[in-house]
Design a protein around this motif. Structure first.
Motif, PDB file in Angstrom:
ATOM      1  N   PHE A   1       0.833  -1.200   0.000  1.00 48.23           N
ATOM      2  CA  PHE A   1       0.000   0.000   0.000  1.00 48.23           C
ATOM      3  C   PHE A   1       0.869   1.253   0.000  1.00 48.23           C
ATOM      4  O   PHE A   1       0.573   2.221  -0.703  1.00 48.23           O
ATOM      5  N   ASP A   2       1.970   1.240   0.781  1.00 44.45           N
ATOM      6  CA  ASP A   2       2.851   2.405   0.827  1.00 44.45           C
ATOM      7  C   ASP A   2       3.386   2.747  -0.562  1.00 44.45           C
ATOM      8  O   ASP A   2       3.439   3.906  -0.949  1.00 44.45           O
ATOM      9  N   ARG A   3       3.774   1.716  -1.319  1.00 43.22           N
ATOM     10  CA  ARG A   3       4.282   1.951  -2.680  1.00 43.22           C
ATOM     11  C   ARG A   3       3.161   2.465  -3.583  1.00 43.22           C
ATOM     12  O   ARG A   3       3.365   3.390  -4.384  1.00 43.22           O
ATOM     13  N   GLY A   4       1.982   1.891  -3.481  1.00 41.12           N
ATOM     14  CA  GLY A   4       0.847   2.355  -4.276  1.00 41.12           C
ATOM     15  C   GLY A   4       0.499   3.801  -3.970  1.00 41.12           C
ATOM     16  O   GLY A   4       0.227   4.594  -4.872  1.00 41.12           O
ATOM     17  N   TRP A   5       0.528   4.150  -2.689  1.00 39.81           N
ATOM     18  CA  TRP A   5       0.227   5.526  -2.287  1.00 39.81           C
ATOM     19  C   TRP A   5       1.284   6.481  -2.826  1.00 39.81           C
ATOM     20  O   TRP A   5       0.976   7.580  -3.285  1.00 39.81           O
ATOM     21  N   GLN A   6       2.551   6.046  -2.786  1.00 39.35           N
ATOM     22  CA  GLN A   6       3.639   6.862  -3.324  1.00 39.35           C
ATOM     23  C   GLN A   6       3.435   7.103  -4.821  1.00 39.35           C
ATOM     24  O   GLN A   6       3.598   8.227  -5.295  1.00 39.35           O
ATOM     25  N   ILE A   7       3.061   6.063  -5.552  1.00 43.46           N
ATOM     26  CA  ILE A   7       2.804   6.201  -6.984  1.00 43.46           C
ATOM     27  C   ILE A   7       1.646   7.162  -7.205  1.00 43.46           C
ATOM     28  O   ILE A   7       1.684   8.015  -8.088  1.00 43.46           O
ATOM     29  N   TYR A   8       0.614   7.044  -6.411  1.00 40.17           N
ATOM     30  CA  TYR A   8      -0.543   7.937  -6.516  1.00 40.17           C
ATOM     31  C   TYR A   8      -0.140   9.392  -6.288  1.00 40.17           C
ATOM     32  O   TYR A   8      -0.547  10.280  -7.014  1.00 40.17           O
ATOM     33  N   ARG A   9       0.675   9.648  -5.272  1.00 37.56           N
ATOM     34  CA  ARG A   9       1.074  11.016  -4.925  1.00 37.56           C
ATOM     35  C   ARG A   9       2.035  11.625  -5.932  1.00 37.56           C
ATOM     36  O   ARG A   9       2.072  12.832  -6.091  1.00 37.56           O
ATOM     37  N   GLN A  10       2.837  10.795  -6.616  1.00 43.04           N
ATOM     38  CA  GLN A  10       3.835  11.308  -7.542  1.00 43.04           C
ATOM     39  C   GLN A  10       3.250  11.727  -8.886  1.00 43.04           C
ATOM     40  O   GLN A  10       3.861  12.480  -9.617  1.00 43.04           O
ATOM     41  N   HIS A  11       2.093  11.220  -9.238  1.00 40.13           N
ATOM     42  CA  HIS A  11       1.470  11.530 -10.529  1.00 40.13           C
ATOM     43  C   HIS A  11       2.435  11.280 -11.680  1.00 40.13           C
ATOM     44  O   HIS A  11       2.548  12.069 -12.604  1.00 40.13           O
ATOM     45  N   GLY A  12       3.160  10.178 -11.614  1.00 39.06           N
ATOM     46  CA  GLY A  12       4.137   9.839 -12.644  1.00 39.06           C
ATOM     47  C   GLY A  12       3.556   8.932 -13.703  1.00 39.06           C
ATOM     48  O   GLY A  12       2.332   8.897 -13.916  1.00 39.06           O
ATOM     49  N   PRO A  13       4.412   8.158 -14.367  1.00 39.12           N
ATOM     50  CA  PRO A  13       3.952   7.302 -15.459  1.00 39.12           C
ATOM     51  C   PRO A  13       3.125   6.099 -14.994  1.00 39.12           C
ATOM     52  O   PRO A  13       2.357   5.547 -15.762  1.00 39.12           O
ATOM     53  N   ARG A  14       3.279   5.691 -13.743  1.00 37.68           N
ATOM     54  CA  ARG A  14       2.463   4.591 -13.214  1.00 37.68           C
ATOM     55  C   ARG A  14       1.181   5.157 -12.623  1.00 37.68           C
ATOM     56  O   ARG A  14       1.136   6.295 -12.189  1.00 37.68           O
ATOM     57  N   THR A  15       0.147   4.309 -12.576  1.00 39.22           N
ATOM     58  CA  THR A  15      -1.169   4.739 -12.109  1.00 39.22           C
ATOM     59  C   THR A  15      -1.673   3.808 -11.026  1.00 39.22           C
ATOM     60  O   THR A  15      -1.568   2.587 -11.160  1.00 39.22           O
ATOM     61  N   LEU A  16      -2.219   4.371  -9.970  1.00 45.07           N
ATOM     62  CA  LEU A  16      -2.876   3.574  -8.943  1.00 45.07           C
ATOM     63  C   LEU A  16      -4.217   3.120  -9.501  1.00 45.07           C
ATOM     64  O   LEU A  16      -5.028   3.925  -9.929  1.00 45.07           O
ATOM     65  N   VAL A  17      -4.430   1.804  -9.516  1.00 50.42           N
ATOM     66  CA  VAL A  17      -5.666   1.227 -10.058  1.00 50.42           C
ATOM     67  C   VAL A  17      -6.640   0.902  -8.949  1.00 50.42           C
ATOM     68  O   VAL A  17      -7.840   1.152  -9.070  1.00 50.42           O
ATOM     69  N   ALA A  18      -6.138   0.341  -7.834  1.00 50.34           N
ATOM     70  CA  ALA A  18      -7.022  -0.094  -6.754  1.00 50.34           C
ATOM     71  C   ALA A  18      -6.256  -0.162  -5.442  1.00 50.34           C
ATOM     72  O   ALA A  18      -5.038  -0.319  -5.429  1.00 50.34           O
ATOM     73  N   VAL A  19      -6.999  -0.041  -4.348  1.00 52.28           N
ATOM     74  CA  VAL A  19      -6.437  -0.272  -3.014  1.00 52.28           C
ATOM     75  C   VAL A  19      -7.049  -1.563  -2.495  1.00 52.28           C
ATOM     76  O   VAL A  19      -8.185  -1.906  -2.814  1.00 52.28           O
ATOM     77  N   CYS A  20      -6.261  -2.307  -1.700  1.00 54.21           N
ATOM     78  CA  CYS A  20      -6.651  -3.674  -1.345  1.00 54.21           C
ATOM     79  C   CYS A  20      -6.564  -3.916   0.160  1.00 54.21           C
ATOM     80  O   CYS A  20      -5.723  -3.340   0.850  1.00 54.21           O
ATOM     81  N   LEU A  21      -7.404  -4.838   0.633  1.00 53.69           N
ATOM     82  CA  LEU A  21      -7.429  -5.188   2.049  1.00 53.69           C
ATOM     83  C   LEU A  21      -6.384  -6.223   2.436  1.00 53.69           C
ATOM     84  O   LEU A  21      -5.878  -6.200   3.550  1.00 53.69           O
ATOM     85  N   ARG A  22      -6.087  -7.146   1.553  1.00 54.34           N
ATOM     86  CA  ARG A  22      -5.132  -8.222   1.893  1.00 54.34           C
ATOM     87  C   ARG A  22      -3.700  -7.793   1.612  1.00 54.34           C
ATOM     88  O   ARG A  22      -3.426  -7.112   0.624  1.00 54.34           O
ATOM     89  N   PRO A  23      -2.747  -8.247   2.459  1.00 48.52           N
ATOM     90  CA  PRO A  23      -1.324  -7.914   2.217  1.00 48.52           C
ATOM     91  C   PRO A  23      -0.773  -8.746   1.064  1.00 48.52           C
ATOM     92  O   PRO A  23      -1.354  -9.746   0.653  1.00 48.52           O
ATOM     93  N   LEU A  24       0.372  -8.312   0.565  1.00 50.39           N
ATOM     94  CA  LEU A  24       1.049  -9.070  -0.484  1.00 50.39           C
ATOM     95  C   LEU A  24       1.421 -10.450   0.036  1.00 50.39           C
ATOM     96  O   LEU A  24       1.719 -10.620   1.213  1.00 50.39           O
ATOM     97  N   ARG A  25       1.420 -11.420  -0.842  1.00 52.04           N
ATOM     98  CA  ARG A  25       1.796 -12.782  -0.445  1.00 52.04           C
ATOM     99  C   ARG A  25       3.247 -13.014  -0.683  1.00 52.04           C
ATOM    100  O   ARG A  25       3.871 -12.513  -1.532  1.00 52.04           O
TER     101      ARG A  25
END
Length: 109
Positions: A85-109
């Motif tokens: 989530f921290d990385r996704g939020w960082q991508i969202y805040r940077q408004h760069g070439p990557r895009t936040l698509v969704a936020v999720c409840l489960r942690p990465l496996r």
């Protein structure tokens, strides 16, 4: 023309502060913050749909009491990835070439 562009930029900034609150760094991220994620994801790719199910994701944000654990982001070439989530939020805040698509409840496996 410059005045119009500056006014539009300032108006957009003010609107984002009103909707999202003041900027915080990643260590101060509110776990209940509700980012506005990428629009136009009504037809998810099979990979995206599988990741959305696996990590229990939402493109509309989570309820205020939910704690996001991961996120799905899209690269400029269209590939989607599950990230923290921290990385996704960082991508969202940077408004760069990557895009936040969704936020999720489960942690990465």
């Amino acid at each position: 023309m410059l005045t119009t562009a500056l006014g539009t930029t300032l108006a957009g900034f003010c609107l984002s502060v009103l909707l999202l609150g003041p900027a915080t760094d990643l260590t101060g991220v509110e776990p209940t913050a509700r980012p506005v994620v990428e629009s136009g994801t009504a037809r998810a790719t099979p990979v995206e749909a599988r990741l959305m199910r696996r990590y229990d994701c939402s493109t509309d944000g989570l309820v205020p009491t939910a704690i996001p654990r991961s996120a799905i982001v899209r690269d400029p070439d269209g590939r989607v990835h599950a990230v923290s989530f921290d990385r996704g939020w960082q991508i969202y805040r940077q408004h760069g070439p990557r895009t936040l698509v969704a936020v999720c409840l489960r942690p990465l496996r």
